[in-house]
Enzyme design. Structure first.
Site, PDB file in Angstrom:
ATOM      1  N   ILE A 195      40.764  62.064  41.570  1.00  0.00           N
ATOM      2  CA  ILE A 195      39.818  61.265  42.334  1.00  0.00           C
ATOM      3  C   ILE A 195      40.302  59.829  42.456  1.00  0.00           C
ATOM      4  O   ILE A 195      40.226  59.210  43.525  1.00  0.00           O
ATOM      5  CB  ILE A 195      38.427  61.301  41.674  1.00  0.00           C
ATOM      6  CG1 ILE A 195      37.822  62.702  41.790  1.00  0.00           C
ATOM      7  CG2 ILE A 195      37.493  60.268  42.316  1.00  0.00           C
ATOM      8  CD1 ILE A 195      37.557  63.158  43.215  1.00  0.00           C
ATOM      9  N   HIS A 246      49.327  25.245  34.451  1.00  0.00           N
ATOM     10  CA  HIS A 246      48.520  24.483  35.408  1.00  0.00           C
ATOM     11  C   HIS A 246      49.303  24.326  36.708  1.00  0.00           C
ATOM     12  O   HIS A 246      50.508  24.080  36.677  1.00  0.00           O
ATOM     13  CB  HIS A 246      48.205  23.097  34.831  1.00  0.00           C
ATOM     14  CG  HIS A 246      47.530  22.181  35.810  1.00  0.00           C
ATOM     15  ND1 HIS A 246      46.185  22.270  36.074  1.00  0.00           N
ATOM     16  CD2 HIS A 246      48.017  21.178  36.599  1.00  0.00           C
ATOM     17  CE1 HIS A 246      45.872  21.339  36.969  1.00  0.00           C
ATOM     18  NE2 HIS A 246      46.973  20.672  37.304  1.00  0.00           N
TER      19      HIS A 246
END
Length: 466
Positions: free
Chosen positions: A42, A445
């Site tokens: 599935i 960052h």
């Protein structure tokens, strides 16, 4: 008809079964895999993968509708539904072919047909009612998965009332839709159809949507969905569905009061039931509880030599849980050292709606109910430079710690790309990291992941950018 002897026979070729087959082969075990429909199960064919392809299309449609925010002039945006669906099916087909290649590469013998227990160490494989193979193995693993639950009076017909399968291959884009159930499946379809322009109403019998998530995250997501124009009715039951020529009248009950809503289509997402039928369980010691097979920590059933994994064996109903469970099961069978039982509290859960939702570990309420004194940290997306630059300032990262030991008890997120970020906290859970290790970790960052760091800092009064 062929007769074959194997070390392991696996019934079911979904993400639980085929991954287990590969690991078994790697361990030198002669392995057979029986699959009655599609390799990949599935998940690859009608679940995880094709829905993500559909959701990607809906995200692009949403961005095009708001292109002016990014400096673009776009007019006359439209979509070809047939092409949207075709791309989803093509993605699924590509991955299914890939699983077939992996079976050949790992020398796993695949049998096309329905597998059924036929006595001690025996499996019969049938196709179209005909016996095609008789297999024998000391160990048999059941990985037959689950299917959509159907409620009395709300049965799907494939035309006006859909399960996830019909919702994945619409022939027309409904102008209005009712989604029954607000778990991951229901919310993902609600998000897809809303972003493609449909008027969507979600009905949830519980008092909040995404009921397995942290309550704070659930409320945040609720507000975001409503901002997008989604109508959400909690503590509400669908009492009846009356089908018209091309619409459905749903009778709803909230707090004892009834109302009606007319929609083009209804999507049912009210849970799943295990595929336990016609597996030959009758003459075994295997126990079935609420359509799911009962297993121990090593996935063993009550019948010696027979195991069960994945959705068939109970929650959480996640592909990655099935895969990992299968690996543990077969490694234990093979006698691999240092095999550990699966800790379900370390399994991350992801919902790919917009905004995304992801979590791992205990909710704040669950931690308190378990007797923990907790420290809770939060960091909003609006405080993160990358989120603002992406145009995704709506979101929240939340962390829950044991105040006494610093153990990370749980992490919960809502916002852009949180389904990718949650793995950082999942690793922390596996490594039994405390707040010290997380605080001392350097996050790059500018990234969304910086919010994970800030949330930890916030829990201990050290947040920087808030």
């Amino acid at each position: 008809m062929t007769e074959n002897n194997f070390d392991i026979v696996i019934i079911g070729g979904g993400p639980g079964g085929y991954v287990t087959a590969i690991r078994a082969s790697q361990l030198g075990l002669k392995t057979a895999l029986v699959e009655r429909e599609h390799l990949g199960g599935i998940c690859l064919n009608w679940g995880c993968i094709p829905t993500k392809a559909l959701l990607r299309s809906s995200e692009i449609n949403h961005l095009l509708q708001h292109a002016d925010q990014f400096g673009f002039k776009v007019s006359g945006v439209s979509f070809d539904l047939d092409k949207v669906v075709k791309r989803s099916r093509d993605v699924s087909a590509q991955l299914t072919r890939g699983v077939g290649m992996l079976m050949k590469k790992n020398k796993v013998t695949v049998f096309d047909g329905h597998g059924k227990l036929a006595g001690k160490g025996k499996v019969k494989v049938e196709k179209d009612g005909k016996l095609v193979a008789e297999l024998s193995a000391k160990n048999i693993i059941l990985a037959t998965g689950a299917r959509a639950r159907s409620l009395p009076g709300l049965e799907p017909d494939g035309k006006l009332v859909w399960t996830y399968k019909e919702a994945m291959i619409p022939d027309v884009m409904p102008k209005s839709m009712l989604v029954v159930g607000s778990g991951a499946i229901g919310i993902e379809f609600a998000s897809f159809y809303r972003n493609m322009g449909a008027e969507v109403t979600v009905v949830e019998v519980m008092d909040r949507i995404l009921p397995v998530e942290d309550e704070e995250i659930s409320k945040f997501a609720h507000k975001q969905f409503e901002k997008q124009g989604m109508k959400i009715l909690t503590a509400t039951q669908v009492k009846a569905l009356k089908k018209g020529k091309n619409n459905v009248t749903a009778t709803l009950e909230t707090g004892g009061k009834t109302s009606e809503i007319i929609v083009d289509r209804v999507v049912l997402a009210v849970g799943i039931v295990g595929n336990t039928e016609n597996l030959g369980l009758e003459n075994t010691k295997i126990k079935v509880d609420k359509t799911h097979i009962v297993i121990d920590k090593w996935c063993a059933t009550g019948e010696p030599g027979i195991y069960a994994i994945g959705d068939l064996a109970g929650p959480p109903w996640l592909a990655h849980k099935a895969s990992h469970e299968g690996v543990i099961c077969v490694e234990k069978i093979a006698g691999v050292k240092d095999v550990h039982p699966l800790n379900t509290k370390n399994i991350p859960g992801c919902t790919y709606c917009m905004p995304q939702v992801a979590s791992v570990g205990m909710t704040e309420k669950a931690a308190k109910d378990a007797g923990f004194t907790v420290k809770v940290g939060r960091f909003p997306f609006i405080g993160n430079g990358k989120a603002i630059a992406l145009g995704e300032p709506e979101g929240l990262v939340k962390t829950v710690f044991d105040a006494k030991t610093g153990e990370l008890l749980g992490a919960h997120m809502v916002g852009a790309e949180v389904t990718e970020m949650i793995q950082g906290y999942a690793i922390a859970r596996t490594l039994e990291a405390t707040e010290i290790e997380l605080m001392h970790t350097v996050f790059p960052h500018p990234t969304l992941s910086e919010m994970m760091h800030e949330s930890v800092l916030d829990a201990f009064g050290r947040v920087i950018h808030m």
